[in-house]
Write an enzyme that holds these catalytic residues in place. Sequence first.
Site, PDB file in Angstrom:
ATOM      1  NE  ARG A  70      -2.288  -2.231   3.154  1.00 57.65           N
ATOM      2  CZ  ARG A  70      -2.480  -2.293   4.458  1.00 57.65           C
ATOM      3  NH1 ARG A  70      -3.197  -1.384   5.056  1.00 57.65           N
ATOM      4  NH2 ARG A  70      -1.947  -3.268   5.157  1.00 57.65           N
ATOM      5  CD  GLU A  74      -2.290  -4.223  15.070  1.00 61.42           C
ATOM      6  OE1 GLU A  74      -2.302  -3.656  13.963  1.00 61.42           O
ATOM      7  OE2 GLU A  74      -3.178  -4.085  15.915  1.00 61.42           O
TER       8      GLU A  74
END
Length: 172
Positions: free
Chosen positions: A60, A97
């Site tokens: 992204r 994460e």
Amino acid sequence: MRLDDALDLIAEIPDFPEPGILFRDLTPVFGDAAAFASVIDALGEAVGDGVDRLAAVEARGFVLAAAVGYARGLGVALVRKPGKLPAVAGRVDYALEYGTATLELPVGSVEPGQRVAIVDDVLATGGTVAATAKLVESAGAAVSGVAVVLELAALGARSRLGGMPVEALRTL
Ligand SMILES: O=P(O)(O)OC[C@H]1O[C@H](OP(=O)(O)OP(=O)(O)O)[C@H](O)[C@@H]1O
Ligand SMILES: Nc1ncnc2[nH]cnc12
């Protein structure tokens, strides 16, 4: 479009890619020309001055940095997931994460002495940006700062990034 309205398009997807993660999805921003332009204009300012090159992380980050680079007249170092590059200048393993990852810097993508701004969509734990900064520095360049669309402050990236200047268009 106002920046706040553009950022309001970011979707929240519970339990992706794993149970317990609230995934922030920029797909609606990428798909809306006016929202995308508004975000790119703001990121272009967030990158700051005195920058020689941008660095962006697959995938992204590439979309954002390509548009910011065009708007600001800057080239982009495309930091890749492993196994994609014919010539690797540096490699770093890091924690996300969700899970772990490896990043590689293409040979010749950053010149020694350059000031490099890192561009990405989401700043969560800061692991991706910290790994990118390591790669940039290992090539003899300096990180001028970090510009992201969304910062998830609860995950504590800033403490992990030391004094690195971070600009987020929205902090949650
Ligand atoms: O601050 P961190 O905890 O490191 O997380 C942030 C990174 O996580 C996401 O990338 P992901 O690896 O999901 O890649 P993608 O762009 O290919 O979807 C996001 O695009 C950031 O690069
Ligand atoms: N919650 C999240 N949403 C989107 N991208 C992420 N990268 C790391 N954590 C993320």
